[in-house]
Design an enzyme around this catalytic site. Structure first.
Site, PDB file in Angstrom:
ATOM      1  N   ARG A  83      -3.252 -10.175   5.190  1.00 25.00           N
ATOM      2  CA  ARG A  83      -3.838 -10.210   3.847  1.00 25.00           C
ATOM      3  C   ARG A  83      -2.792  -9.676   2.880  1.00 25.00           C
ATOM      4  O   ARG A  83      -2.400  -8.511   2.967  1.00 25.00           O
ATOM      5  CB  ARG A  83      -5.114  -9.367   3.794  1.00 25.00           C
TER       6      ARG A  83
ATOM      7  N   LYS B 251       0.819  -1.211   0.000  1.00 31.13           N
ATOM      8  CA  LYS B 251       0.000   0.000   0.000  1.00 31.13           C
ATOM      9  C   LYS B 251       0.853   1.262   0.000  1.00 31.13           C
ATOM     10  O   LYS B 251       2.057   1.239   0.245  1.00 31.13           O
ATOM     11  CB  LYS B 251      -0.953  -0.014   1.199  1.00 31.13           C
TER      12      LYS B 251
END
Length: 290
Positions: free
Chosen positions: A268, A234
């Site tokens: 995740r 991210k």
């Protein structure tokens, strides 16, 4: 990790039940991502047709992902939601393939729509992973309760197309706790048994918010629920380094160690082997390796 049987009182907070099988979360698990979209921030377009999706599923199974997370709508900042109909058309064939080819696999469905939940659980999907906290579809909580599947409750203040427009909190921890408490009360009243919390890194949060959350993640154990951490590749990783998602694996693995130290039960990830290695070394560090 997975066994037949009943949940005992001393393991309530570290287990979930998927299709009548107990999944043990006392050792961190790795959830591998399969984005069946054209525009996800990292791998958009890589698995957006059936053959590519099948190859990704095969890869995740070979890499020993503990959970396979299927999504058909990008939730990157600025993204528009797609319809339930379009998600169903993309997801159902892949769920069907996964459960037929790998019947022991655990499949999570990344969706905000109740109709998608029903269609995919009907094909054998095990978990609902909802980035909206039940706020985009008024029937979602009731649907999850009726389907009797584990539910991942994520914090997000608004829809992806608006979530990064000047996010502000007077007290990040307390406001997130209020958000979770309100929704958990509704879910429990409806009879939802297995709930996992996702703090929503990158969803309506600044860079500073994201790192504050990583530092205080363990404080959310006040809810006595498993915690899923989704930080893989991210912008909180690559932007401070002046790089891009494709160059963010090293930073991701580095921060995964802190996530595990601060209470993550599920990671995740886009890169399963590296995350699995991180978990194994973390267990050795804590003298819990088998």
């Amino acid at each position: 990790m997975i066994q037949q049987g009943k949940i005992t009182n001393n393991s309530l907070n570290k287990t979930i039940v998927c299709n009548k099988k107990i999944v043990d979360l006392s050792s961190p698990l790795v959830m591998g991502i399969a984005n069946l979209t054209d525009d996800s921030f990292y791998d958009g377009g890589s698995y957006n047709d059936f053959e590519k999706a099948k190859a990704r599923i095969d890869e995740l199974v070979q890499q020993k992902a503990d959970i396979i997370d299927l999504g058909a709508c990008s939730t990157r900042p600025g993204a528009k939601l797609v319809s339930a109909k379009e998600e169903i058309e993309r997801l159902v064939p892949v769920v069907r393939y996964t459960k037929k080819t790998y019947p022991e696999s655990i499949v999570s469905i990344d969706t905000v729509w109740s109709e998608v939940c029903k269609a995919c659980v009907g094909e054998g999907a095990d978990i609902i992973n909802d980035i909206s906290g039940g706020s985009f579809d008024s029937n979602l909580f009731e649907t999850v309760a009726k389907l009797d599947v584990p539910y991942i409750l994520m914090h997000t203040p608004t829809t992806p197309d608006k979530m990064q427009q000047n996010p502000h909190y007077d007290n990040l921890f307390f406001e997130m706790c209020e958000y979770f408490a309100t929704r958990l009360k509704r879910l429990r009243r409806l009879g939802v048994k297995d709930i996992i919390l996702d703090l929503g890194f990158g969803f309506g949060k600044t860079l500073q918010h994201n790192y504050e959350l990583l530092r205080i993640q363990k404080e959310f154990s006040v809810f006595s629920l498993p915690i899923l951490t989704g930080i893989s590749r991210k912008s909180m990783i690559y932007r401070p380094l002046g790089s891009c998602p494709k160059q963010a694996l090293n930073g991701t693995t580095f921060l995964h160690a802190f996530a595990l130290e601060n209470g993550a039960d599920i990671l995740r990830v886009h890169d399963v082997p590296e995350a699995k290695e991180c978990v194994e070394l973390f267990k050795l560090y804590n003298n819990t390796a088998e």
